[in-house]
Design a protein around this motif. Structure first.
Motif: not given
Length: 159
Positions: A93-99, A104-117, A151-157
């Motif tokens: 999940y990417l929290y995209l902020k538009i001023s 546009p800017a990234i406010d925060s990200m929710e990324i699983d540790s498996l994806v980061i690995g 809050r933008m969901p991004i599916v990683i497959k």
């Protein structure tokens, strides 16, 4: 008789004038009433790319903006051609902020540790994608540009 009717008429006029008194309302009272009724969580017009600006229906405009951003991110990530050692099927999940200026800017990200690995550069790829988004027109509330966060969901497959 005429004098009595005339006196009754005059008395009724003076008494009824009390009913027409107006109360002065201060600007502070108007402001308090307006902000109480104001929905701060809704915008009148969502942020938009140039091809979505002509859409007037709120949900359609929101959908147009979200789909365009998602397609843009997916094409940028696909161009990186990442290599993984294990299959991935996750949603980040990417929290995209538009001023207020449409930046546009990234406010925060929710990324699983498996994806980061598996994709250690995913954060920088997403940041680069946000920095290169086409021109965005900001959201408006009562005709005034406002900042928004999505809050933008991004599916990683990956296999």
């Amino acid at each position: 008789m005429k004098k009595t009717l005339f006196l009754i008429f005059l008395c009724s006029i003076f008494v009824s004038c009390e009913e027409f008194k107006t109360r002065k309302i201060s600007s502070e009272e108007i402001l308090v009433e307006e902000t109480r009724d104001f929905n701060w969580h809704e915008v009148d017009q969502y942020p938009a790319f140039s091809e979505c600006r002509s859409i007037t229906e709120v949900e359609a405009a929101k959908s147009c903006f979200g789909n365009k951003v998602a397609r843009y991110f997916y094409s940028r990530l696909e161009a990186k051609q990442p290599v993984v050692t294990e299959a991935l099927d996750d949603t980040l999940y990417l929290y995209l902020k538009i001023s207020e200026k449409g930046k546009p800017a990234i406010d925060s990200m929710e990324i699983d540790s498996l994806v980061i690995g598996q994709l250690p550069e995913i954060k920088s790829w997403l940041s680069q994608s946000v920095d290169s988004l086409p021109k965005i027109y900001p959201a408006t509330k009562r005709g005034i540009p406002v900042k928004t966060t999505f809050r933008m969901p991004i599916v990683i497959k990956a296999e």
